[in-house]
Design an enzyme around this catalytic site. Sequence first.
Site, PDB file in Angstrom:
ATOM      1  N   SER A  94      33.987  28.845  45.575  1.00  0.00           N
ATOM      2  CA  SER A  94      32.561  29.174  45.620  1.00  0.00           C
ATOM      3  C   SER A  94      31.985  29.330  44.217  1.00  0.00           C
ATOM      4  O   SER A  94      32.713  29.394  43.228  1.00  0.00           O
ATOM      5  CB  SER A  94      32.357  30.488  46.392  1.00  0.00           C
ATOM      6  OG  SER A  94      32.866  31.584  45.643  1.00  0.00           O
ATOM      7  N   LYS A  95      30.666  29.428  44.180  1.00  0.00           N
ATOM      8  CA  LYS A  95      29.976  29.669  42.911  1.00  0.00           C
ATOM      9  C   LYS A  95      30.459  30.972  42.281  1.00  0.00           C
ATOM     10  O   LYS A  95      30.653  31.056  41.063  1.00  0.00           O
ATOM     11  CB  LYS A  95      28.464  29.728  43.169  1.00  0.00           C
ATOM     12  CG  LYS A  95      27.624  30.093  41.952  1.00  0.00           C
ATOM     13  CD  LYS A  95      26.175  30.284  42.355  1.00  0.00           C
ATOM     14  CE  LYS A  95      25.353  30.847  41.192  1.00  0.00           C
ATOM     15  NZ  LYS A  95      23.959  31.135  41.575  1.00  0.00           N
ATOM     16  N   ARG A  96      30.677  31.970  43.123  1.00  0.00           N
ATOM     17  CA  ARG A  96      31.129  33.271  42.625  1.00  0.00           C
ATOM     18  C   ARG A  96      32.495  33.166  41.943  1.00  0.00           C
ATOM     19  O   ARG A  96      32.764  33.824  40.948  1.00  0.00           O
ATOM     20  CB  ARG A  96      31.192  34.270  43.785  1.00  0.00           C
ATOM     21  CG  ARG A  96      31.422  35.711  43.357  1.00  0.00           C
ATOM     22  CD  ARG A  96      31.338  36.642  44.559  1.00  0.00           C
ATOM     23  NE  ARG A  96      30.025  36.595  45.175  1.00  0.00           N
ATOM     24  CZ  ARG A  96      29.742  37.144  46.341  1.00  0.00           C
ATOM     25  NH1 ARG A  96      30.690  37.764  47.030  1.00  0.00           N
ATOM     26  NH2 ARG A  96      28.516  37.081  46.838  1.00  0.00           N
TER      27      ARG A  96
END
Length: 509
Positions: free
Chosen positions: A267-269
């Site tokens: 994910s982006k996180r």
Amino acid sequence: MEKKVRVRFAPSPTGPLHIGGVRTALYNYLFAKKHGGDFLLRVEDTDQTRYVKGAEDYILSALNWCGITPSEGVGAGGDLGPYRQSERKEQGTYKKYVDQLLESGNAYYAFDTPEELDEMRLRLKAEGGDSQQYDSNSRNSMKNSLTLSKDEVEKRIAGGDKYVVRVKIPKDEEVKFKDLIRGWVVVNSSNLDDKVLFKSDGMPTYHMANVVDDYLMKITHVIRGEEWLPSGPLHVLLYKFLGWENEMPDFAHLPLILKPNGNGKLSKRDGEAGGFPVFPIEWKSPEGEISSGYRESGYFPEAHINMLAFLGWNPGTEQELFTLEELVQEFSLERVGKSGAKFDPDKTKWFNEQYLRAKSDDELAKLIKPLESNADDNLLIGVCALMKERVSFVNEILEKGKYLFEAPTLYDAKTVQKKWKDDSPQIVADLIAIFSNTEFNNEALELAFKTYIEEKELGFGKPMIAIRLAITGEGGGPSLFEIMELIGKEESIKRLNTGIEKIKKETVA
């Protein structure tokens, strides 16, 4: 005669393009090119509530940077457009086929309010059922054209009541299709819910628009992410209900790209936490939030593509570096795995290093010229020759090789403390005298240095560290004598003299 291969990449303009999406586009592109087919770009903007301004332009720019440009579709044109679903909706493309499903009894109107749907789920949960979905069991207790009279249905529609059109999934039937990566997928229809196909605002849902568009655009192979695998049986049924079974494409569902630790989807996180991008190019949201991209982080597009190709596919050989043309030749869906592929930030950086080192010194000099515009071209070429084996990105050539352009103002404190001895100033002074009368090239300087330490019966380390500190301010780096040849005699002697004055045994602030 076999059909011409036609594949599509069909992103939604709801934000930046994740590298998982780029990988999907890449595999579609490689498959199409391998088989002499067409690669289409279709924008699936059926969910207007999630539409993000600028996202479509971002998708086009990202694919262009990656070098996987569509031969047909948005940005390229073609005979089977329009290629945006919102435009196709305006033409009435989808309603025609929704009406066909309604007439054949494979779909029905449903008028249930959000509150009634919530009540249904709570009731089914309280009854202890395995399912709380709108399906062949629950639909008979809801407000739809299966339970209401024809007159009531017509009255509601004429009166402007909100409705959706749901697919009528048959009860207890075996639905199966052959996935080109996973083999046979078999599902009992009783496990499927009556998905919404169409809304009263005239906009189809993903499932309806996807199947209709693939059919009308003559798509032969649907290559998409694993997250769409549960939708496969519904899509197979829609092809059947619409009488298109013989034109149904082959399906291939790609494995997930996993976090570096392998636990869950990347994910982006994860990128933010790990300090690496998960988008091909930088994304600036309408609110002004900026997310990093591979392009802006200094990656070559060919390195980025090479890395992505290996996230799920392997060539069956030891070769790891492929041009896009070589990937086209070698790619096959048979060599795409079923299990998720772990993203490795270090391996990603390694790919970039290989492409950087493969470039000529002249090519790299042209790339750094805009960043050091006042520098002599020959100096830049020499700097690239010295630094390219020691960096991962082009900008690091300048950052890590700063001393090749200007004399150091600080000297590495730890090296000074450990390696600068009481006799170091005298050793440097001796070498200044020797170098001043030596032909100033790499070989001659090295020979003069070795002759000196042999005469003085000195080890290699102490005198080398002393002059390296004075010349570069650091304790390690490329060949020192090549550095001295590059910066020249006058600058080298000047730095050695300055070093004697400035370098002290204690830490330099």
